[in-house]
Write a protein that holds these residues in place. Sequence first.
Motif, mmCIF file in Angstrom:
data_model
loop_
_atom_site.group_PDB
_atom_site.id
_atom_site.type_symbol
_atom_site.label_atom_id
_atom_site.label_comp_id
_atom_site.label_asym_id
_atom_site.label_seq_id
_atom_site.Cartn_x
_atom_site.Cartn_y
_atom_site.Cartn_z
ATOM 1 N N CYS A 1 0.760 -1.295 0.027
ATOM 2 C CA CYS A 1 0.168 0.122 0.094
ATOM 3 C C CYS A 1 0.552 1.342 -0.593
ATOM 4 O O CYS A 1 0.349 2.694 0.152
ATOM 5 N N GLU B 1 -4.672 4.821 0.719
ATOM 6 C CA GLU B 1 -5.658 4.577 2.113
ATOM 7 C C GLU B 1 -6.283 3.516 1.962
ATOM 8 O O GLU B 1 -6.809 2.482 3.191
ATOM 9 N N SER B 2 -6.694 3.390 1.158
ATOM 10 C CA SER B 2 -8.293 2.107 1.245
ATOM 11 C C SER B 2 -7.409 0.816 1.512
ATOM 12 O O SER B 2 -7.437 0.403 2.302
ATOM 13 N N ASP C 1 -6.236 -0.152 4.772
ATOM 14 C CA ASP C 1 -7.126 0.241 6.301
ATOM 15 C C ASP C 1 -7.820 -1.654 5.754
ATOM 16 O O ASP C 1 -7.973 -2.486 6.831
ATOM 17 N N ARG C 2 -7.944 -2.019 4.399
ATOM 18 C CA ARG C 2 -7.939 -3.901 4.160
ATOM 19 C C ARG C 2 -7.336 -4.315 5.010
ATOM 20 O O ARG C 2 -6.936 -5.501 5.473
ATOM 21 N N ILE D 1 -4.574 -3.515 7.387
ATOM 22 C CA ILE D 1 -5.437 -3.971 8.906
ATOM 23 C C ILE D 1 -5.862 -4.698 9.082
ATOM 24 O O ILE D 1 -5.757 -5.135 10.518
ATOM 25 N N ALA D 2 -7.286 -4.742 8.262
ATOM 26 C CA ALA D 2 -8.532 -5.316 8.746
ATOM 27 C C ALA D 2 -8.383 -6.901 8.444
ATOM 28 O O ALA D 2 -9.009 -7.421 9.126
ATOM 29 N N ARG E 1 -6.084 -7.593 11.807
ATOM 30 C CA ARG E 1 -7.047 -7.414 12.967
ATOM 31 C C ARG E 1 -7.622 -9.209 13.416
ATOM 32 O O ARG E 1 -8.344 -9.927 14.487
ATOM 33 N N ASP F 1 -0.091 5.387 9.470
ATOM 34 C CA ASP F 1 -0.377 4.163 9.153
ATOM 35 C C ASP F 1 0.729 2.530 10.109
ATOM 36 O O ASP F 1 -0.342 1.375 10.121
ATOM 37 N N ARG G 1 -1.043 2.791 13.188
ATOM 38 C CA ARG G 1 -2.193 1.781 13.133
ATOM 39 C C ARG G 1 -1.840 0.286 13.444
ATOM 40 O O ARG G 1 -2.982 0.016 14.334
ATOM 41 N N THR H 1 -3.027 -1.782 16.672
ATOM 42 C CA THR H 1 -3.796 -3.553 15.881
ATOM 43 C C THR H 1 -2.903 -4.912 16.402
ATOM 44 O O THR H 1 -3.801 -5.650 17.019
#
Length: 198
Positions: A74, A82-83, A86-87, A89-90, A93, A142, A145, A149
């Motif tokens: 990314c 950023e999207s 987000d994916r 890091i998700a 998690r 990021d 972030r 997590t």
Amino acid sequence: LVGFEERDKGVTFNTVHVGCPGETAQSMLEIDNGGQCNNKGTPQLTRVINYLRANQNRAGLVTIDIGFNNVRPCQTPTSVDESCMDRGIAFVRNDLPKVVQQLKAAAGTNVFFVGLEYYDPFLANYLSGSTGFAVATATLVDMNRLNATLHSVYSAAGIAVADVPGAFQMNDTTQEDIPNLGKIPQNVAEVCLLTWMC
């Protein structure tokens, strides 16, 4: 340092390395297709579990270094998606707790786990002008972030967390005067000093 101290006490260490480049939290769980690094048909997670089960009566230390490859694609020297972050890091998690659970279930009672957080290698982009400064600022946010997590996942599993960002002074933006570079933030200077990124 700990290894030398233990050696002086007559304790010997054997290192078993099963990590491989490119593995992500979700690819570790892809048992059917061999995951990211298929070693002679046996995925990394299967190799680790087999080793832990075969050595349940021994003391040991397991370091877990998973998550960076979820977000590495990314980030480029000129932009941060950023999207994509987000994916990534998700996925960490959602999937890393499953990996950790399997590792802990396979290990003996004398095995100690440590999960690694990450420093931000992309802080080196700070030296690439105004665009680089913006990218370095975004990657720092990021990576924090991601580390939050990781810290949450490891702590919830009762696993110690290695503060790698602290060792790299990742969040220290105090300006420092560096020869041939002028004033740059301490965190950028640390990346330049401790890695080949600059």
